[in-house]
Design an enzyme around this catalytic site. Structure first.
Site, PDB file in Angstrom:
ATOM      1  N   ASP A  35       7.550   2.688  54.155  1.00 19.67           N
ATOM      2  CA  ASP A  35       6.301   2.156  54.907  1.00 19.67           C
ATOM      3  C   ASP A  35       7.161   1.289  56.014  1.00 19.67           C
ATOM      4  OD1 ASP A  35       4.665   0.683  56.333  1.00 19.67           O
ATOM      5  OD2 ASP A  35       3.475   0.139  54.471  1.00 19.67           O
ATOM      6  N   SER A  88       4.947   7.141  74.060  1.00 17.15           N
ATOM      7  CA  SER A  88       3.848   8.069  74.497  1.00 17.15           C
ATOM      8  C   SER A  88       3.708   7.889  75.933  1.00 17.15           C
ATOM      9  CB  SER A  88       2.736   7.608  73.689  1.00 17.15           C
ATOM     10  OG  SER A  88       1.614   8.096  74.126  1.00 17.15           O
ATOM     11  N   TYR A 105      -3.968   1.080  70.976  1.00 11.66           N
ATOM     12  CA  TYR A 105      -2.838   2.060  70.991  1.00 11.66           C
ATOM     13  C   TYR A 105      -1.797   1.991  72.230  1.00 11.66           C
ATOM     14  CZ  TYR A 105      -0.424   6.753  70.335  1.00 11.66           C
ATOM     15  OH  TYR A 105       0.557   7.852  70.497  1.00 11.66           O
ATOM     16  N   LYS A 117       2.278   0.980  72.505  1.00 13.35           N
ATOM     17  CA  LYS A 117       3.359   2.003  73.312  1.00 13.35           C
ATOM     18  C   LYS A 117       3.813   1.504  74.202  1.00 13.35           C
ATOM     19  CE  LYS A 117       2.698   5.423  69.973  1.00 13.35           C
ATOM     20  NZ  LYS A 117       3.995   5.762  68.842  1.00 13.35           N
TER      21      LYS A 117
HETATM   22  N1  LIG Z   1       0.199  13.854  68.760  1.00 12.98           N
HETATM   23  C1  LIG Z   1       0.411  13.268  69.895  1.00 12.98           C
HETATM   24  O1  LIG Z   1      -0.122  13.887  71.115  1.00 12.98           O
HETATM   25  C2  LIG Z   1       1.289  12.237  70.196  1.00 12.98           C
HETATM   26  C3  LIG Z   1       1.418  12.029  71.682  1.00 12.98           C
HETATM   27  C4  LIG Z   1       2.251  10.755  72.086  1.00 12.98           C
HETATM   28  C5  LIG Z   1       2.798  10.006  71.092  1.00 12.98           C
HETATM   29  N2  LIG Z   1       2.726  10.352  69.572  1.00 12.98           N
HETATM   30  C6  LIG Z   1       3.627   9.414  68.640  1.00 12.98           C
HETATM   31  O2  LIG Z   1       4.438  10.642  67.847  1.00 12.98           O
HETATM   32  C7  LIG Z   1       4.761   9.995  66.730  1.00 12.98           C
HETATM   33  C8  LIG Z   1       4.238  11.003  65.842  1.00 12.98           C
HETATM   34  O3  LIG Z   1       2.888  11.176  65.958  1.00 12.98           O
HETATM   35  P1  LIG Z   1       2.284  12.715  65.253  1.00 12.98           P
HETATM   36  O4  LIG Z   1       1.425  13.447  66.465  1.00 12.98           O
HETATM   37  O5  LIG Z   1       3.203  13.558  64.708  1.00 12.98           O
HETATM   38  O6  LIG Z   1       1.421  12.213  64.053  1.00 12.98           O
HETATM   39  P2  LIG Z   1       1.041  12.813  62.685  1.00 12.98           P
HETATM   40  O7  LIG Z   1      -0.046  11.828  62.141  1.00 12.98           O
HETATM   41  O8  LIG Z   1       0.832  14.241  62.399  1.00 12.98           O
HETATM   42  O9  LIG Z   1       2.235  12.135  61.948  1.00 12.98           O
HETATM   43  C9  LIG Z   1       2.638  10.783  61.736  1.00 12.98           C
HETATM   44  C10 LIG Z   1       3.330  10.740  60.294  1.00 12.98           C
HETATM   45  O10 LIG Z   1       3.500   9.155  60.349  1.00 12.98           O
HETATM   46  C11 LIG Z   1       3.563   8.814  59.100  1.00 12.98           C
HETATM   47  N3  LIG Z   1       3.132   7.373  58.810  1.00 12.98           N
HETATM   48  C12 LIG Z   1       1.787   6.590  59.172  1.00 12.98           C
HETATM   49  N4  LIG Z   1       1.879   5.501  58.769  1.00 12.98           N
HETATM   50  C13 LIG Z   1       3.017   5.205  58.372  1.00 12.98           C
HETATM   51  C14 LIG Z   1       3.868   4.147  58.109  1.00 12.98           C
HETATM   52  N5  LIG Z   1       3.355   2.886  57.971  1.00 12.98           N
HETATM   53  N6  LIG Z   1       5.235   4.333  57.398  1.00 12.98           N
HETATM   54  C15 LIG Z   1       5.782   5.427  57.539  1.00 12.98           C
HETATM   55  N7  LIG Z   1       4.971   6.357  57.880  1.00 12.98           N
HETATM   56  C16 LIG Z   1       3.879   6.689  58.311  1.00 12.98           C
HETATM   57  C17 LIG Z   1       2.552   9.772  58.559  1.00 12.98           C
HETATM   58  O11 LIG Z   1       2.020   9.809  57.144  1.00 12.98           O
HETATM   59  C18 LIG Z   1       2.384  11.037  59.285  1.00 12.98           C
HETATM   60  O12 LIG Z   1       3.411  11.862  58.308  1.00 12.98           O
HETATM   61  C19 LIG Z   1       3.770   8.504  66.645  1.00 12.98           C
HETATM   62  O13 LIG Z   1       4.371   7.575  67.035  1.00 12.98           O
HETATM   63  C20 LIG Z   1       2.495   8.858  67.705  1.00 12.98           C
HETATM   64  O14 LIG Z   1       2.024   7.798  68.091  1.00 12.98           O
HETATM   65  C21 LIG Z   1       2.005  11.535  69.394  1.00 12.98           C
END
Ligand SMILES: NC(=O)c1ccc[n+]([C@@H]2O[C@H](COP(=O)([O-])OP(=O)(O)OC[C@H]3O[C@@H](n4cnc5c(N)ncnc54)[C@H](O)[C@@H]3O)[C@@H](O)[C@H]2O)c1
Length: 259
Positions: free
Chosen positions: A61, A141, A154, A158
Protein backbone atom coordinates in the site's frame (compact mmCIF):
# COMPACT_ATOMS: atom_id res chain seq x y z
CA UNK A 1 19.14 -1.79 -31.05
CA UNK A 2 16.62 -3.01 -28.50
CA UNK A 3 17.03 -1.73 -24.96
CA UNK A 4 18.73 -4.33 -22.78
CA UNK A 5 17.74 -4.32 -19.10
CA UNK A 6 19.81 -7.32 -18.14
CA UNK A 7 20.99 -6.78 -14.57
CA UNK A 8 18.36 -4.14 -13.79
CA UNK A 9 16.48 -4.78 -10.55
CA UNK A 10 13.13 -3.01 -10.51
CA UNK A 11 10.10 -2.49 -8.28
CA UNK A 12 6.85 -1.48 -9.97
CA UNK A 13 4.03 -0.41 -7.67
CA UNK A 14 0.41 -0.45 -8.78
CA UNK A 15 1.40 -3.30 -11.09
CA UNK A 16 -1.47 -5.72 -10.50
CA UNK A 17 -3.14 -4.50 -13.68
CA UNK A 18 -3.23 -1.71 -16.23
CA UNK A 19 -0.20 0.44 -16.95
CA UNK A 20 1.90 -0.93 -14.09
CA UNK A 21 1.37 -4.54 -15.17
CA UNK A 22 2.35 -3.65 -18.74
CA UNK A 23 5.51 -1.93 -17.49
CA UNK A 24 6.41 -4.93 -15.30
CA UNK A 25 5.95 -7.32 -18.23
CA UNK A 26 7.85 -5.03 -20.60
CA UNK A 27 10.82 -4.56 -18.27
CA UNK A 28 11.00 -8.31 -17.65
CA UNK A 29 10.89 -9.02 -21.40
CA UNK A 30 13.95 -6.79 -21.73
CA UNK A 31 15.84 -8.74 -19.06
CA UNK A 32 15.01 -6.90 -15.83
CA UNK A 33 14.17 -8.71 -12.64
CA UNK A 34 10.96 -7.25 -11.24
CA UNK A 35 9.05 -6.97 -8.00
CA UNK A 36 5.36 -6.59 -8.82
CA UNK A 37 3.74 -4.55 -6.04
CA UNK A 38 0.05 -3.86 -5.59
CA UNK A 39 -2.50 -3.36 -2.83
CA UNK A 40 -4.35 -6.23 -4.47
CA UNK A 41 -1.98 -9.09 -3.68
CA UNK A 42 -3.86 -11.63 -5.74
CA UNK A 43 -3.49 -9.53 -8.87
CA UNK A 44 0.19 -8.87 -8.14
CA UNK A 45 0.75 -12.60 -7.80
CA UNK A 46 -1.03 -13.32 -11.08
CA UNK A 47 1.14 -10.81 -12.97
CA UNK A 48 4.35 -12.14 -11.38
CA UNK A 49 3.34 -15.73 -12.16
CA UNK A 50 2.64 -14.83 -15.76
CA UNK A 51 6.05 -13.16 -16.06
CA UNK A 52 7.63 -16.19 -14.42
CA UNK A 53 11.37 -16.44 -13.99
CA UNK A 54 12.55 -14.41 -11.09
CA UNK A 55 9.54 -12.07 -10.80
CA UNK A 56 8.31 -11.57 -7.25
CA UNK A 57 4.94 -10.35 -6.01
CA UNK A 58 4.36 -8.25 -2.90
CA UNK A 59 1.38 -6.65 -1.28
CA UNK A 60 2.10 -2.96 -1.00
CA UNK A 61 0.00 0.00 0.00
CA UNK A 62 1.89 3.04 -1.24
CA UNK A 63 0.41 5.15 1.60
CA UNK A 64 2.13 2.92 4.13
CA UNK A 65 5.86 3.56 4.46
CA UNK A 66 6.58 0.18 6.04
CA UNK A 67 4.99 -1.68 3.16
CA UNK A 68 6.88 0.39 0.55
CA UNK A 69 10.08 -0.35 2.45
CA UNK A 70 9.17 -4.05 2.44
CA UNK A 71 8.65 -4.02 -1.34
CA UNK A 72 12.10 -2.49 -1.79
CA UNK A 73 13.43 -5.03 0.72
CA UNK A 74 12.06 -7.81 -1.47
CA UNK A 75 14.14 -6.53 -4.42
CA UNK A 76 17.20 -6.38 -2.16
CA UNK A 77 16.67 -9.87 -0.74
CA UNK A 78 15.69 -11.55 -3.98
CA UNK A 79 17.88 -9.67 -6.48
CA UNK A 80 20.59 -7.99 -4.39
CA UNK A 81 19.51 -4.37 -4.79
CA UNK A 82 17.32 -1.81 -6.52
CA UNK A 83 18.14 0.05 -9.74
CA UNK A 84 14.75 1.26 -10.96
CA UNK A 85 11.63 2.20 -9.04
CA UNK A 86 8.24 2.87 -10.62
CA UNK A 87 5.89 4.80 -8.35
CA UNK A 88 2.86 4.09 -10.48
CA UNK A 89 -0.10 3.35 -8.18
CA UNK A 90 -2.93 5.84 -8.47
CA UNK A 91 -6.67 6.34 -8.32
CA UNK A 92 -9.05 8.75 -10.04
CA UNK A 93 -12.35 10.26 -8.94
CA UNK A 94 -14.74 12.36 -11.00
CA UNK A 95 -16.39 15.15 -9.02
CA UNK A 96 -17.82 18.45 -10.21
CA UNK A 97 -15.51 21.08 -8.71
CA UNK A 98 -17.95 22.33 -6.04
CA UNK A 99 -18.76 18.79 -4.90
CA UNK A 100 -15.20 17.77 -3.96
CA UNK A 101 -15.12 17.10 -0.23
CA UNK A 102 -12.17 17.25 2.11
CA UNK A 103 -12.37 13.47 2.35
CA UNK A 104 -12.29 13.09 -1.47
CA UNK A 105 -9.25 15.35 -1.60
CA UNK A 106 -7.43 13.40 1.11
CA UNK A 107 -8.20 9.99 -0.40
CA UNK A 108 -6.83 10.98 -3.80
CA UNK A 109 -3.86 12.92 -2.44
CA UNK A 110 -2.89 10.11 -0.07
CA UNK A 111 -2.42 7.55 -2.81
CA UNK A 112 -1.35 9.71 -5.75
CA UNK A 113 0.85 12.33 -4.06
CA UNK A 114 1.84 11.09 -0.59
CA UNK A 115 2.38 7.61 -2.07
CA UNK A 116 4.85 9.03 -4.59
CA UNK A 117 6.66 11.08 -1.94
CA UNK A 118 7.11 7.99 0.25
CA UNK A 119 8.16 5.90 -2.75
CA UNK A 120 10.81 8.43 -3.75
CA UNK A 121 12.12 8.82 -0.19
CA UNK A 122 12.44 5.10 0.49
CA UNK A 123 14.02 4.45 -2.91
CA UNK A 124 16.59 7.21 -2.43
CA UNK A 125 17.50 5.80 0.99
CA UNK A 126 18.10 2.39 -0.57
CA UNK A 127 20.01 3.69 -3.60
CA UNK A 128 22.20 5.92 -1.43
CA UNK A 129 22.99 2.96 0.84
CA UNK A 130 23.96 0.94 -2.24
CA UNK A 131 26.01 3.83 -3.60
CA UNK A 132 24.96 2.85 -7.09
CA UNK A 133 22.58 5.60 -8.18
CA UNK A 134 19.51 4.53 -10.10
CA UNK A 135 16.35 5.61 -11.86
CA UNK A 136 13.05 6.61 -10.28
CA UNK A 137 10.01 6.90 -12.53
CA UNK A 138 6.78 8.38 -11.22
CA UNK A 139 3.49 8.09 -13.08
CA UNK A 140 1.99 11.56 -13.53
CA UNK A 141 -0.58 12.33 -16.24
CA UNK A 142 -1.80 14.86 -18.77
CA UNK A 143 -3.65 15.98 -15.63
CA UNK A 144 -0.25 16.83 -14.15
CA UNK A 145 0.08 19.51 -16.83
CA UNK A 146 -3.53 20.70 -17.23
CA UNK A 147 -6.24 21.06 -14.60
CA UNK A 148 -9.36 19.19 -15.73
CA UNK A 149 -12.54 20.53 -14.14
CA UNK A 150 -14.33 17.34 -13.04
CA UNK A 151 -10.97 15.88 -11.99
CA UNK A 152 -9.61 18.90 -10.10
CA UNK A 153 -8.27 17.05 -7.06
CA UNK A 154 -6.87 14.29 -9.29
CA UNK A 155 -5.16 16.98 -11.38
CA UNK A 156 -3.77 18.61 -8.23
CA UNK A 157 -2.37 15.26 -7.12
CA UNK A 158 -0.64 14.79 -10.49
CA UNK A 159 0.80 18.34 -10.44
CA UNK A 160 2.20 17.26 -7.07
CA UNK A 161 3.83 14.24 -8.74
CA UNK A 162 5.50 16.55 -11.26
CA UNK A 163 6.71 18.81 -8.42
CA UNK A 164 8.14 15.90 -6.41
CA UNK A 165 9.83 14.67 -9.58
CA UNK A 166 11.55 18.00 -10.20
CA UNK A 167 12.51 18.59 -6.57
CA UNK A 168 13.87 15.06 -6.07
CA UNK A 169 15.86 15.28 -9.32
CA UNK A 170 17.51 18.46 -7.99
CA UNK A 171 18.11 16.92 -4.56
CA UNK A 172 19.63 13.61 -5.61
CA UNK A 173 21.34 14.21 -8.95
CA UNK A 174 24.67 14.37 -7.13
CA UNK A 175 24.01 10.82 -5.89
CA UNK A 176 23.54 9.56 -9.45
CA UNK A 177 19.82 9.12 -8.87
CA UNK A 178 17.68 10.27 -11.78
CA UNK A 179 14.02 11.10 -11.17
CA UNK A 180 11.58 11.42 -14.04
CA UNK A 181 7.86 11.05 -14.61
CA UNK A 182 5.72 9.62 -17.37
CA UNK A 183 2.54 11.49 -18.35
CA UNK A 184 0.02 9.16 -20.01
CA UNK A 185 -3.06 10.51 -21.75
CA UNK A 186 -6.22 8.43 -22.10
CA UNK A 187 -5.33 4.80 -21.51
CA UNK A 188 -7.82 1.94 -21.79
CA UNK A 189 -7.62 0.56 -18.24
CA UNK A 190 -10.03 0.05 -15.35
CA UNK A 191 -9.23 3.58 -14.22
CA UNK A 192 -10.90 4.97 -17.31
CA UNK A 193 -13.91 2.74 -16.72
CA UNK A 194 -14.21 4.49 -13.33
CA UNK A 195 -13.77 7.92 -14.90
CA UNK A 196 -16.26 7.17 -17.65
CA UNK A 197 -18.81 5.99 -15.09
CA UNK A 198 -18.11 9.10 -13.00
CA UNK A 199 -18.95 11.34 -15.95
CA UNK A 200 -22.27 9.50 -16.40
CA UNK A 201 -23.08 9.52 -12.67
CA UNK A 202 -22.64 13.29 -12.64
CA UNK A 203 -24.74 13.74 -15.79
CA UNK A 204 -21.69 15.06 -17.64
CA UNK A 205 -22.15 12.45 -20.37
CA UNK A 206 -25.12 10.41 -21.51
CA UNK A 207 -23.76 7.05 -22.61
CA UNK A 208 -21.01 4.57 -21.72
CA UNK A 209 -17.65 5.31 -23.38
CA UNK A 210 -18.72 8.85 -24.30
CA UNK A 211 -16.20 10.57 -22.00
CA UNK A 212 -13.47 8.09 -22.98
CA UNK A 213 -14.07 8.64 -26.69
CA UNK A 214 -14.35 12.41 -26.36
CA UNK A 215 -11.10 12.72 -24.42
CA UNK A 216 -9.27 10.21 -26.64
CA UNK A 217 -10.28 12.22 -29.70
CA UNK A 218 -7.98 14.95 -28.38
CA UNK A 219 -4.88 12.89 -29.23
CA UNK A 220 -3.29 13.99 -32.49
CA UNK A 221 -2.25 10.39 -33.17
CA UNK A 222 -5.95 9.66 -33.46
CA UNK A 223 -6.62 6.97 -30.88
CA UNK A 224 -6.72 6.16 -27.18
CA UNK A 225 -3.62 4.62 -25.59
CA UNK A 226 -3.19 1.04 -24.54
CA UNK A 227 -1.04 0.25 -21.50
CA UNK A 228 1.54 -1.10 -23.95
CA UNK A 229 2.05 2.41 -25.32
CA UNK A 230 3.79 3.35 -22.08
CA UNK A 231 6.26 0.47 -22.10
CA UNK A 232 8.85 1.97 -24.46
CA UNK A 233 9.31 5.14 -22.44
CA UNK A 234 9.39 3.10 -19.22
CA UNK A 235 12.13 0.85 -20.60
CA UNK A 236 14.11 3.86 -21.79
CA UNK A 237 13.87 5.60 -18.42
CA UNK A 238 14.93 2.42 -16.58
CA UNK A 239 17.96 2.06 -18.82
CA UNK A 240 21.25 3.89 -19.08
CA UNK A 241 20.11 5.07 -22.55
CA UNK A 242 18.31 7.86 -20.64
CA UNK A 243 21.34 8.42 -18.41
CA UNK A 244 21.50 12.21 -18.88
CA UNK A 245 17.75 12.84 -18.46
CA UNK A 246 16.40 13.84 -15.07
CA UNK A 247 13.68 16.05 -13.62
CA UNK A 248 11.50 15.58 -16.70
CA UNK A 249 7.85 14.67 -16.93
CA UNK A 250 7.63 13.08 -20.34
CA UNK A 251 4.38 13.26 -22.25
CA UNK A 252 3.41 9.86 -23.64
CA UNK A 253 -0.15 10.79 -24.53
CA UNK A 254 -0.43 10.44 -28.29
CA UNK A 255 -0.14 14.22 -28.59
CA UNK A 256 -2.82 15.64 -26.30
CA UNK A 257 -0.88 18.20 -24.27
CA UNK A 258 2.12 20.03 -25.72
CA UNK A 259 4.46 21.50 -23.15
N1 LIG B 1 -5.60 5.19 -17.39
C1 LIG B 1 -5.27 6.41 -17.77
O1 LIG B 1 -5.83 6.96 -18.73
C2 LIG B 1 -4.20 7.17 -17.04
C3 LIG B 1 -3.83 8.41 -17.57
C4 LIG B 1 -2.84 9.13 -16.93
C5 LIG B 1 -2.24 8.64 -15.79
N2 LIG B 1 -2.63 7.44 -15.30
C6 LIG B 1 -1.96 6.98 -14.09
O2 LIG B 1 -1.36 5.72 -14.34
C7 LIG B 1 -1.27 4.98 -13.13
C8 LIG B 1 -1.84 3.60 -13.34
O3 LIG B 1 -3.19 3.75 -13.72
P1 LIG B 1 -4.02 2.61 -14.50
O4 LIG B 1 -4.77 3.30 -15.56
O5 LIG B 1 -3.14 1.47 -14.84
O6 LIG B 1 -5.06 2.25 -13.34
P2 LIG B 1 -5.65 0.86 -12.83
O7 LIG B 1 -6.77 1.26 -11.94
O8 LIG B 1 -5.90 -0.06 -13.96
O9 LIG B 1 -4.46 0.26 -11.96
C9 LIG B 1 -4.02 0.88 -10.79
C10 LIG B 1 -3.42 -0.17 -9.88
O10 LIG B 1 -2.98 0.50 -8.69
C11 LIG B 1 -3.35 -0.30 -7.57
N3 LIG B 1 -3.46 0.54 -6.38
C12 LIG B 1 -4.47 1.40 -6.05
N4 LIG B 1 -4.23 1.94 -4.85
C13 LIG B 1 -3.06 1.42 -4.40
C14 LIG B 1 -2.30 1.61 -3.23
N5 LIG B 1 -2.71 2.41 -2.24
N6 LIG B 1 -1.13 0.94 -3.10
C15 LIG B 1 -0.71 0.11 -4.08
N7 LIG B 1 -1.41 -0.12 -5.20
C16 LIG B 1 -2.56 0.54 -5.37
C17 LIG B 1 -4.66 -0.92 -7.98
O11 LIG B 1 -4.96 -2.08 -7.19
C18 LIG B 1 -4.41 -1.23 -9.44
O12 LIG B 1 -3.85 -2.52 -9.62
C19 LIG B 1 -2.02 5.81 -12.07
O13 LIG B 1 -1.09 6.57 -11.33
C20 LIG B 1 -2.87 6.74 -12.92
O14 LIG B 1 -3.20 7.92 -12.24
C21 LIG B 1 -3.58 6.69 -15.91
Amino acid sequence: MAIDLDGVRAVINGAGQGIGAAIARGLAESGARVVVGDINEEKARAVAAEIGGSARAVKVDVRDRASVRAAIGEAVTAFGGLDAMFNNAGIAQVRPFLDITEEDFRVVMDINALGVMIGVQETVRQMKAQGTGGSIVNTASIAGKQGYEPLAHYSASKFAVVAFTQAAARAFGKDGIRVNAICPGVVATDMWKTIDQGFQDNALTERPQEAFETFAAGAVLGRASTPGDLVGVARWLASTESGFTTGQSLMADGGMVFV
